[in-house]
Enzyme design. Structure first.
Site, PDB file in Angstrom:
ATOM      1  N   SER A  16     -81.614 -16.530  -0.738  1.00 42.25           N
ATOM      2  CA  SER A  16     -81.000 -17.012   0.492  1.00 42.25           C
ATOM      3  C   SER A  16     -82.083 -17.615   1.372  1.00 42.25           C
ATOM      4  CB  SER A  16     -80.319 -15.862   1.239  1.00 42.25           C
ATOM      5  OG  SER A  16     -79.928 -16.267   2.542  1.00 42.25           O
ATOM      6  N   TYR A  54     -80.908  -7.076   4.951  1.00 40.45           N
ATOM      7  CA  TYR A  54     -80.631  -8.073   3.907  1.00 40.45           C
ATOM      8  C   TYR A  54     -81.741  -9.111   3.796  1.00 40.45           C
ATOM      9  CZ  TYR A  54     -78.306 -11.910   1.475  1.00 40.45           C
ATOM     10  OH  TYR A  54     -77.991 -12.936   0.599  1.00 40.45           O
TER      11      TYR A  54
END
Length: 245
Positions: A140, A163
């Site tokens: 990501s 995350y």
């Protein structure tokens, strides 16, 4: 027929990656934490006429499960051409640096980082037997230290202390893996599918699973002249796709 393993492929982006690889003529091992969910996904694909697919139970956070998946796939093939480490969890929100639960962080790392390590190491022998082995670690842009320290970047204000760091760690593992395999036919890259509308983000994403799947498949199927050891996000950089670590 080339063969691919995709973790976390029973739904969302993983499922779309499976669909697109099947459409390209690959045989797909569809990894799913719960076998029944994987079996349902396989039936959906077969209903579309995409039959070269088999569900495989694999919980990347569990070493015994990964080893069992390796044994099962090893009974079916001696060669694996593509590994897509797609399985991931976000750990819930909010994720502030001062309130993030260390136990939840451990769970996220166990899937997003250690899970990739387990699967990659378990299947590296089958990948080495391929003429053009490819590994894509689904990352990501949120894991980019450079972008997240730049107040002008698109998602600068979208912080997450659980995350985001897990994807930063995954990126460093990708760098090391690509380096170790630099003198081989492997292509190893980290790829951001973009902010995609899935249940992972309560469908707040702005991109489609079709777009996300195509971005992953692109780097899973690069030829001998393709890149390795890079970090790509076509959402952030539509021109070349390359973004900073």
């Amino acid at each position: 027929m080339k063969k691919a393993l995709i973790t976390g492929a029973n739904k969302s982006i993983g499922f779309e990656i499976a669909r697109q690889l099947l459409q390209k003529g690959y045989h797909v091992y569809l990894g799913s934490r719960k076998l029944e969910n994987g079996a349902e996904a396989v039936e959906k694909l077969k209903a579309e006429g995409l039959a070269a697919v088999k569900a495989v139970q694999i919980d990347v956070s569990n070493t015994a499960s990964v080893k069992a998946a390796r044994a099962e796939i090893g009974k079916k093939t001696e060669v694996l051409d593509v590994l897509i480490n797609n399985a991931g969890i976000n750990g819930g929100m909010p994720q502030t640096a001062l309130t993030a639960d260390a136990d939840i962080m451990n769970e996220v790392y166990n899937t997003n980082v250690f899970g990739v390590v387990r699967v990659t190491q378990a299947f590296i022998d089958l990948l080495r037997k391929s003429d053009q082995p490819r590994i894509v670690n689904v990352s990501s842009s949120q894991g980019s230290l450079t972008l997240h320290s730049d107040p002008t970047s698109k998602y600068y204000n979208h912080k997450g202390a659980t995350y985001h760091p897990s994807k930063s760690a995954l990126n460093m593992y990708t760098i090391n893996l690509a380096y170790e395999l630099r003198d081989t036919n492997f292509k190893v890259n980290a790829v951001d599918p973009g902010f995609t509308a899935t249940d992972f983000n309560n469908h707040r994403g702005t991109g489609t699973v079709e777009e996300a799947g195509a971005r992953i498949v692109k780097y899973a199927t690069v030829d001998a002249s393709g890149p390795t050891g890079k970090f790509f996000s076509e959402e952030i950089n539509p021109e070349t796709g390359v973004i900073p670590w």
